[in-house]
Design a protein around this motif. Structure first.
Motif, PDB file in Angstrom:
ATOM      1  N   ILE A 504       0.855  -1.179   0.000  1.00  0.00           N
ATOM      2  CA  ILE A 504       0.000   0.000   0.000  1.00  0.00           C
ATOM      3  C   ILE A 504       0.896   1.236   0.000  1.00  0.00           C
ATOM      4  CG2 ILE A 504      -1.808   1.262   1.216  1.00  0.00           C
ATOM      5  CD1 ILE A 504      -2.647  -1.401   2.484  1.00  0.00           C
ATOM      6  N   VAL A 505       0.634   2.136  -0.925  1.00  0.00           N
ATOM      7  CA  VAL A 505       1.399   3.383  -1.013  1.00  0.00           C
ATOM      8  C   VAL A 505       0.418   4.539  -0.882  1.00  0.00           C
ATOM      9  CG1 VAL A 505       2.872   4.848  -2.444  1.00  0.00           C
ATOM     10  CG2 VAL A 505       3.165   2.357  -2.486  1.00  0.00           C
ATOM     11  N   GLY A 506       0.624   5.370   0.100  1.00  0.00           N
ATOM     12  CA  GLY A 506      -0.196   6.569   0.257  1.00  0.00           C
ATOM     13  C   GLY A 506       0.547   7.773  -0.275  1.00  0.00           C
ATOM     14  N   PHE A 507      -0.159   8.683  -0.924  1.00  0.00           N
ATOM     15  CA  PHE A 507       0.525   9.849  -1.482  1.00  0.00           C
ATOM     16  C   PHE A 507      -0.291  11.106  -1.258  1.00  0.00           C
ATOM     17  CE2 PHE A 507      -1.997   7.962  -4.847  1.00  0.00           C
ATOM     18  CZ  PHE A 507      -2.557   9.016  -5.541  1.00  0.00           C
ATOM     19  N   GLY A 508       0.426  12.120  -0.786  1.00  0.00           N
ATOM     20  CA  GLY A 508      -0.087  13.476  -0.680  1.00  0.00           C
ATOM     21  C   GLY A 508       0.917  14.359  -1.394  1.00  0.00           C
ATOM     22  N   ARG A 509       1.544  15.299  -0.647  1.00  0.00           N
ATOM     23  CA  ARG A 509       2.635  16.065  -1.276  1.00  0.00           C
ATOM     24  C   ARG A 509       3.828  15.154  -1.534  1.00  0.00           C
ATOM     25  NH1 ARG A 509       4.445  22.150   0.092  1.00  0.00           N
ATOM     26  NH2 ARG A 509       2.320  22.383  -0.667  1.00  0.00           N
ATOM     27  N   HIS A 534       5.772  10.240  -7.248  1.00  0.00           N
ATOM     28  CA  HIS A 534       6.503   9.584  -6.169  1.00  0.00           C
ATOM     29  C   HIS A 534       5.852   8.239  -5.833  1.00  0.00           C
ATOM     30  CE1 HIS A 534       8.453   9.985  -1.909  1.00  0.00           C
ATOM     31  NE2 HIS A 534       9.045   9.087  -2.667  1.00  0.00           N
ATOM     32  N   ALA A 535       4.515   8.193  -5.851  1.00  0.00           N
ATOM     33  CA  ALA A 535       3.818   6.946  -5.546  1.00  0.00           C
ATOM     34  C   ALA A 535       4.159   5.865  -6.577  1.00  0.00           C
ATOM     35  CB  ALA A 535       2.315   7.186  -5.503  1.00  0.00           C
ATOM     36  N   LEU A 536       4.177   6.227  -7.843  1.00  0.00           N
ATOM     37  CA  LEU A 536       4.498   5.248  -8.883  1.00  0.00           C
ATOM     38  C   LEU A 536       5.955   4.806  -8.802  1.00  0.00           C
ATOM     39  CD1 LEU A 536       2.551   6.802 -11.906  1.00  0.00           C
ATOM     40  CD2 LEU A 536       1.875   4.865 -10.456  1.00  0.00           C
ATOM     41  N   ARG A 537       6.824   5.703  -8.372  1.00  0.00           N
ATOM     42  CA  ARG A 537       8.226   5.310  -8.202  1.00  0.00           C
ATOM     43  C   ARG A 537       8.353   4.261  -7.097  1.00  0.00           C
ATOM     44  NH1 ARG A 537      12.748   9.904  -7.721  1.00  0.00           N
ATOM     45  NH2 ARG A 537      11.997  10.161  -9.876  1.00  0.00           N
ATOM     46  N   LEU A 538       7.656   4.477  -5.970  1.00  0.00           N
ATOM     47  CA  LEU A 538       7.675   3.477  -4.901  1.00  0.00           C
ATOM     48  C   LEU A 538       7.019   2.177  -5.359  1.00  0.00           C
ATOM     49  CD1 LEU A 538       6.781   5.665  -1.768  1.00  0.00           C
ATOM     50  CD2 LEU A 538       9.042   4.950  -2.580  1.00  0.00           C
ATOM     51  N   ALA A 539       5.989   2.287  -6.207  1.00  0.00           N
ATOM     52  CA  ALA A 539       5.347   1.084  -6.737  1.00  0.00           C
ATOM     53  C   ALA A 539       6.334   0.272  -7.562  1.00  0.00           C
ATOM     54  CB  ALA A 539       4.137   1.479  -7.584  1.00  0.00           C
ATOM     55  N   GLY A 540       7.151   0.961  -8.359  1.00  0.00           N
ATOM     56  CA  GLY A 540       8.140   0.258  -9.163  1.00  0.00           C
ATOM     57  C   GLY A 540       9.139  -0.498  -8.315  1.00  0.00           C
ATOM     58  N   ARG A 541       9.532   0.065  -7.190  1.00  0.00           N
ATOM     59  CA  ARG A 541      10.469  -0.631  -6.301  1.00  0.00           C
ATOM     60  C   ARG A 541       9.865  -1.929  -5.776  1.00  0.00           C
ATOM     61  NH1 ARG A 541      12.498   4.542  -2.617  1.00  0.00           N
ATOM     62  NH2 ARG A 541      13.426   5.744  -4.346  1.00  0.00           N
ATOM     63  N   VAL A 555      -4.481   2.512  -8.779  1.00  0.00           N
ATOM     64  CA  VAL A 555      -4.366   3.889  -8.297  1.00  0.00           C
ATOM     65  C   VAL A 555      -5.756   4.424  -7.985  1.00  0.00           C
ATOM     66  CG1 VAL A 555      -3.606   6.231  -8.826  1.00  0.00           C
ATOM     67  CG2 VAL A 555      -2.273   4.282  -9.660  1.00  0.00           C
ATOM     68  N   VAL A 556      -5.946   4.906  -6.753  1.00  0.00           N
ATOM     69  CA  VAL A 556      -7.194   5.544  -6.334  1.00  0.00           C
ATOM     70  C   VAL A 556      -6.892   7.003  -6.045  1.00  0.00           C
ATOM     71  CG1 VAL A 556      -9.056   5.588  -4.642  1.00  0.00           C
ATOM     72  CG2 VAL A 556      -8.064   3.391  -5.346  1.00  0.00           C
ATOM     73  N   THR A 557      -7.506   7.924  -6.780  1.00  0.00           N
ATOM     74  CA  THR A 557      -7.208   9.341  -6.597  1.00  0.00           C
ATOM     75  C   THR A 557      -8.423  10.183  -6.957  1.00  0.00           C
ATOM     76  OG1 THR A 557      -5.680  11.133  -7.185  1.00  0.00           O
ATOM     77  CG2 THR A 557      -6.298   9.597  -8.935  1.00  0.00           C
ATOM     78  N   ASP A 558      -8.442  11.401  -6.434  1.00  0.00           N
ATOM     79  CA  ASP A 558      -9.520  12.331  -6.778  1.00  0.00           C
ATOM     80  C   ASP A 558      -8.978  13.654  -7.298  1.00  0.00           C
ATOM     81  OD1 ASP A 558      -8.497  13.543  -4.524  1.00  0.00           O
ATOM     82  OD2 ASP A 558     -10.429  13.864  -3.556  1.00  0.00           O
ATOM     83  N   GLY A 559      -7.686  13.660  -7.659  1.00  0.00           N
ATOM     84  CA  GLY A 559      -7.121  14.902  -8.182  1.00  0.00           C
ATOM     85  C   GLY A 559      -5.959  14.618  -9.110  1.00  0.00           C
ATOM     86  N   GLU A 560      -5.786  15.481 -10.102  1.00  0.00           N
ATOM     87  CA  GLU A 560      -4.672  15.302 -11.032  1.00  0.00           C
ATOM     88  C   GLU A 560      -3.368  15.665 -10.334  1.00  0.00           C
ATOM     89  OE1 GLU A 560      -4.765  18.174 -14.281  1.00  0.00           O
ATOM     90  OE2 GLU A 560      -6.345  19.247 -13.206  1.00  0.00           O
ATOM     91  N   PRO A 561      -2.236  15.178 -10.823  1.00  0.00           N
ATOM     92  CA  PRO A 561      -0.959  15.416 -10.144  1.00  0.00           C
ATOM     93  C   PRO A 561      -0.638  16.901 -10.045  1.00  0.00           C
ATOM     94  CG  PRO A 561      -0.739  13.692 -11.801  1.00  0.00           C
ATOM     95  CD  PRO A 561      -2.082  14.315 -12.009  1.00  0.00           C
ATOM     96  N   THR A 562      -0.301  17.321  -8.849  1.00  0.00           N
ATOM     97  CA  THR A 562       0.079  18.718  -8.630  1.00  0.00           C
ATOM     98  C   THR A 562       1.434  18.819  -7.940  1.00  0.00           C
ATOM     99  OG1 THR A 562      -1.137  18.724  -6.535  1.00  0.00           O
ATOM    100  CG2 THR A 562      -2.306  19.509  -8.485  1.00  0.00           C
ATOM    101  N   ALA A 563       2.133  17.702  -7.782  1.00  0.00           N
ATOM    102  CA  ALA A 563       3.442  17.729  -7.120  1.00  0.00           C
ATOM    103  C   ALA A 563       4.318  16.636  -7.710  1.00  0.00           C
ATOM    104  CB  ALA A 563       3.294  17.536  -5.611  1.00  0.00           C
ATOM    105  N   HIS A 564       5.619  16.878  -7.689  1.00  0.00           N
ATOM    106  CA  HIS A 564       6.584  15.856  -8.102  1.00  0.00           C
ATOM    107  C   HIS A 564       7.881  16.109  -7.363  1.00  0.00           C
ATOM    108  CE1 HIS A 564       7.823  19.226 -10.671  1.00  0.00           C
ATOM    109  NE2 HIS A 564       8.999  18.618 -10.802  1.00  0.00           N
ATOM    110  N   LEU A 565       8.783  15.145  -7.399  1.00  0.00           N
ATOM    111  CA  LEU A 565      10.063  15.268  -6.717  1.00  0.00           C
ATOM    112  C   LEU A 565      11.056  15.986  -7.612  1.00  0.00           C
ATOM    113  CD1 LEU A 565      10.464  11.738  -5.062  1.00  0.00           C
ATOM    114  CD2 LEU A 565       9.509  13.829  -4.066  1.00  0.00           C
ATOM    115  N   ASP A 566      11.729  16.978  -7.021  1.00  0.00           N
ATOM    116  CA  ASP A 566      12.754  17.691  -7.766  1.00  0.00           C
ATOM    117  C   ASP A 566      13.902  16.729  -8.076  1.00  0.00           C
ATOM    118  OD1 ASP A 566      15.321  19.311  -8.044  1.00  0.00           O
ATOM    119  OD2 ASP A 566      13.830  20.921  -7.993  1.00  0.00           O
TER     120      ASP A 566
END
Length: 650
Positions: A504-509, A534-541, A555-566
């Protein structure tokens, strides 16, 4: 005997001896229901103890009673009653003395009148100046002595319950000598205890000599200190609750009534007790108001009761880290709230201990939390709810955008059959059509012409469930269904398909991996940001740790991506509306998973147009599927999708 009459009433001898034992599983289910509805795990466990079994006798009821008693104590009376009474007795003494002096002739009577006329307005200073005065009136002398005797009796009687009777004769020098010796021995005992010396024998000797002053019969030095410190702190709070003038008046009167030796021993005793019990509310004052003047003992008693109620409220609050019902002083509950309240605390304590003994809850640094055993029961409850929806029949249609591969391509193909979700083999399909109908344009396709790519099925799967933990999930009522879905899927895989590996991978910011216990206890992230990359990266691991298993990402989500890792420092970057860099970073992770052979199925909650466009594009790009379930149908969709893919691997 015939004719006997019996009367029946409510049992008042403590806990009902005929009451059935409380089923702790019911308590676990109550907590689980609150968690599955989107509530906080720790709040649910605290609420269980606050409400009490079957919603009665909980900590909230006890705290409400304690607060009511505290309000009553604050309205009990006027704390300045000791000074007011001393002033009344002094006025009475002076009036009697003046009456006596007016009937006498001579310079001595006139001089005495001048002494009385020149007394300071302060009651304490007037009493001090009259300490050597030769009273002409016997009634006046008795009234003056009553000021000293009553205050001395009240002060010592409040500090030492066993002195109530003894201090009545404290005007006798022998009685004062015995009191002073007891207090001197007590201070020596406490000083040795404060230096961490062994005081076992000294305490036994002290109780042998002075035990009649302590009807509580303490068995250890610490028990003796606990009794005396509460009373000493109450006296200190009384002084702090008075105005500066009132405090000075009372202190002066106490000095006069006790005398130098007793006042000195009492001051040393207060200092010793304060050092030994610094946690008591020594420096606190209260705004006690009432019309009835309270003498020293009653005023200190009211403040002592308020202090004990404050301590009890802190214990019942159970808010500090590591709080447990063992922290609640049952004896204090019985003293302040009554025996029935103490019985309620014992029942709650037994419930908490039974929950721990049977393995339903465990304790960490922050307090109680559900154990793996309880989480399995919670997951079973969630799965039963989902299966109840499945057996009731579909309430909507899956919004399928494209079919993804169910396994690795084997290089062969086979005729299409109804229900196949494998991708079409376009070349062989067209070849069959041309062979059947000839090289005509356009090519005429028939059902029998279609062939699908044959894939190698795997016996196990590596499944990653990515769940959106952003604040919008709880604000839109999607938090509970999300938790229920994740716990139901975890329980299903754990019990029926243990060869499959779930992460299980939870993702916010930012994203994080979660155990079932952490998911049940997690709270909404108040920071803005939906970092699917970031969630998909952890999923790949997780998928790469299981190279022989079929990779599936949900993937369960209610919003389009608004953050990513620099890419430089790994910090999460948030921006609304979504930046092209965020979309590109997320799509790169989608492509990596697709090249690895993972199926990405997306469950879109809500009807945001931007999210729909993004999810649809990802589903097409990864040859996965997009679902748009209602919130209440989320568990049904996710579990049924997993089961469908599980059946296709048989």
């Amino acid at each position: 005997m015939a004719g006997n009459r019996f009367r029946y009433g409510q049992w008042r001898g403590g806990p009902d001896p005929l009451a059935p034992p409380y089923d702790v599983r019911e308590a676990v289910d109550a907590v689980g229901a609150e968690v599955l509805a989107g509530g906080s795990l720790r709040e649910a466990l605290r609420d269980l103890l606050r409400r009490g079994p079957q919603g009665r006798g909980g900590l909230d009821d006890l705290a409400a009673r304690a607060r009511r008693l505290r309000r009553e104590a604050l309205r009990r009376g006027d704390l300045d009653g000791a000074v007011t009474r001393a002033q009344a007795l002094l006025d009475q003494a002076l009036a009697a003395e003046r009456d006596e002096l007016r009937g006498r002739d001579g310079d001595d009577a006139r001089f005495a009148e001048s002494v009385l006329d020149s007394l300071p307005r302060s009651t304490a200073r007037a009493v001090e100046e009259l300490s050597g005065y030769q009273w002409a009136s016997a009634d006046a002398r008795r009234s003056y002595q009553q000021i000293l005797d009553q205050l001395r009796d009240d002060v010592l009687g409040q500090r030492f319950a066993g002195l109530r009777d003894a201090v009545r004769a404290s005007a006798d020098p022998a009685a004062q000598q015995r009191l002073a010796e007891m207090m001197s021995d007590l201070n020596e005992l406490l000083a040795r205890h404060g230096r961490a010396e062994d005081t076992t024998d000294a305490f036994a000797e002290f109780m042998r000599r002075h035990g009649d002053f302590f009807p509580e019969r303490p068995e250890t030095v610490d028990e003796l200190i606990d009794v005396l410190a509460r009373r000493s702190a109450a006296g200190e709070r009384l002084m702090n609750s008075l105005s500066e003038r009132q405090r000075a008046e009372l202190a002066g009167l106490m000095q006069q009534s006790l005398g130098d030796r007793l006042a000195g021993e009492l001051s040393a005793l207060d200092a010793n007790l304060r050092a030994l019990r610094p946690d008591l509310r020594w420096g606190r004052g209260e705004r006690v108001r009432g019309e009835q003047p309270l003498d020293y003992a009653d005023a200190a008693g009211a403040l002592g009761e308020i202090g004990e109620l404050d301590d009890l409220l802190d214990q019942l609050d159970q808010e500090h880290p590591g709080a447990t019902l063992d922290d609640v002083d049952v004896d204090a509950v019985a003293r302040t709230l009554g025996r029935d309240a103490a019985d309620d605390v014992r029942r709650l304590r037994d419930l908490e201990r039974e929950l721990r003994r049977q393995g339903w809850v465990s304790r960490d640094a922050e307090g109680l939390t559900l154990s793996p055993k309880a989480l399995r029961r919670l997951g079973g409850t969630a799965l039963r709810r989902v299966f109840a929806e499945l057996t009731a029949g579909p309430r909507g249609q899956h919004d399928l955008r494209s079919a993804g591969a169910a396994g690795e391509v084997s290089g062969a193909s086979r005729p299409w059959e109804y229900g196949d979700e494998q991708p079409l083999d376009v070349v062989r399909t067209l070849t069959r059509a041309v062979s059947r109908a000839g090289p005509t344009v356009p090519v005429q396709l028939a059902v029998d012409d279609f062939e699908v790519v044959e894939t190698e099925k795997r016996a196990s799967a590596a499944v990653v469930l990515c769940v959106d933990l952003s604040y919008s999930m709880i604000s839109q009522g999607r938090w509970g269904p999300m938790k229920q879905t994740a716990l139901a899927l975890a329980h299903l895989m754990e019990t029926r398909f243990p060869q499959d590996a779930l992460q299980i991978v939870g993702f916010g910011r930012e994203a994080m991996t979660l155990t079932q216990q952490e998911l049940a206890a997690t709270e909404p992230d108040l920071e803005q940001g939906t970092n699917l990359q970031h969630a998909l990266r952890l999923a790949g691991r997780h998928l790469r740790r299981h190279p022989d298993a079929e990779p599936i990402v949900l993937v369960v989500t209610d919003g389009e991506p608004t953050a990513h890792l620099d890419p430089d420092d790994g910090e999460a970057l948030f921006h609304w509306p979504p930046l092209p860099e965020t979309i590109e970073a997320t799509v790169r992770e989608v492509d990596r998973l697709s090249r690895y052979g993972a199926t990405i199925n997306l469950f879109m909650l809500g009807d945001d147009p931007g999210l729909r466009r993004f999810v649809d594009a990802v589903a097409r790009r990864s040859r996965g599927r997009m679902f748009t379930p209602d919130t209440d149908d989320l568990g049904e969709y996710v579990v049924s999708d997993y089961l469908r893919s599980r059946q296709s691997r048989r």
